[in-house]
Motif scaffolding. Sequence first.
Motif, PDB file in Angstrom:
ATOM      1  N   UNK A   1      47.465  33.467  16.725  1.00 28.41           N
ATOM      2  CA  UNK A   1      47.700  32.588  17.873  1.00 28.41           C
ATOM      3  C   UNK A   1      46.415  32.365  18.665  1.00 28.41           C
ATOM      4  N   UNK A   2      46.256  31.154  19.148  1.00 27.01           N
ATOM      5  CA  UNK A   2      45.073  30.843  19.941  1.00 27.01           C
ATOM      6  C   UNK A   2      43.840  30.553  19.104  1.00 27.01           C
ATOM      7  N   UNK A   3      43.947  30.673  17.790  1.00 24.52           N
ATOM      8  CA  UNK A   3      42.815  30.418  16.913  1.00 24.52           C
ATOM      9  C   UNK A   3      43.136  29.220  16.033  1.00 24.52           C
ATOM     10  N   UNK A   4      42.161  28.391  15.806  1.00 22.15           N
ATOM     11  CA  UNK A   4      42.360  27.239  14.929  1.00 22.15           C
ATOM     12  C   UNK A   4      41.953  27.578  13.497  1.00 22.15           C
ATOM     13  N   UNK A   5      41.423  28.771  13.297  1.00 27.15           N
ATOM     14  CA  UNK A   5      40.987  29.186  11.961  1.00 27.15           C
ATOM     15  C   UNK A   5      42.190  29.574  11.111  1.00 27.15           C
ATOM     16  N   UNK A   6      42.239  29.024   9.905  1.00 23.52           N
ATOM     17  CA  UNK A   6      43.311  29.337   8.970  1.00 23.52           C
ATOM     18  C   UNK A   6      42.741  30.107   7.791  1.00 23.52           C
ATOM     19  N   UNK A   7      43.515  31.056   7.282  1.00 18.16           N
ATOM     20  CA  UNK A   7      43.146  31.810   6.097  1.00 18.16           C
ATOM     21  C   UNK A   7      44.137  31.441   5.007  1.00 18.16           C
ATOM     22  N   UNK A   8      43.636  30.974   3.871  1.00 21.75           N
ATOM     23  CA  UNK A   8      44.538  30.614   2.784  1.00 21.75           C
ATOM     24  C   UNK A   8      45.093  31.875   2.140  1.00 21.75           C
ATOM     25  N   UNK A   9      46.404  31.885   1.939  1.00 19.76           N
ATOM     26  CA  UNK A   9      47.108  33.011   1.337  1.00 19.76           C
ATOM     27  C   UNK A   9      47.522  32.628  -0.079  1.00 19.76           C
ATOM     28  N   UNK A  10      47.531  33.617  -0.968  1.00 20.75           N
ATOM     29  CA  UNK A  10      47.972  33.365  -2.335  1.00 20.75           C
ATOM     30  C   UNK A  10      49.472  33.581  -2.459  1.00 20.75           C
ATOM     31  N   UNK A  11      50.144  32.646  -3.091  1.00 18.95           N
ATOM     32  CA  UNK A  11      51.586  32.758  -3.286  1.00 18.95           C
ATOM     33  C   UNK A  11      51.872  33.585  -4.532  1.00 18.95           C
TER      34      UNK A  11
END
Length: 132
Positions: free
Chosen positions: A63-73
Amino acid sequence: MKNVMVACCVALIGVAAHGFEYELAFDQSCNYRAQSRDFPCEKSDQPTTLVVEQRGKWFGMNPGSKQRVELGLIRNDRYSVILQNPVHFSGVSTLHLMKKTGRFYWTETAYSEILDADEATVRVGRFKLNKK
């Protein structure tokens, strides 16, 4: 009629682009360290975290961060979503969302020869599904 059809399709594309958002609320965190051989649990003070699915890709966001981390499905069926969180250590970080119960289990295990450390963490909590 032609204008109605175009508006309908644009609305559907907008919904599909956003997918699902899981809002994770942490209840408890348990830590294991091989040196002490304890596995104490305590109330978690970790802020709510978001897991977002967009166009078949999964991302984690604080929350509060615009950074996204891609997760592996790993798996997505009618009972659970299992995601792998990328790590920069010798170990693994896996998130299990149990759809029928609304609970999640986030496990991390790590080993460091340099630090002579063998550790594991389990975070548990509840999640809320928001369809976008």
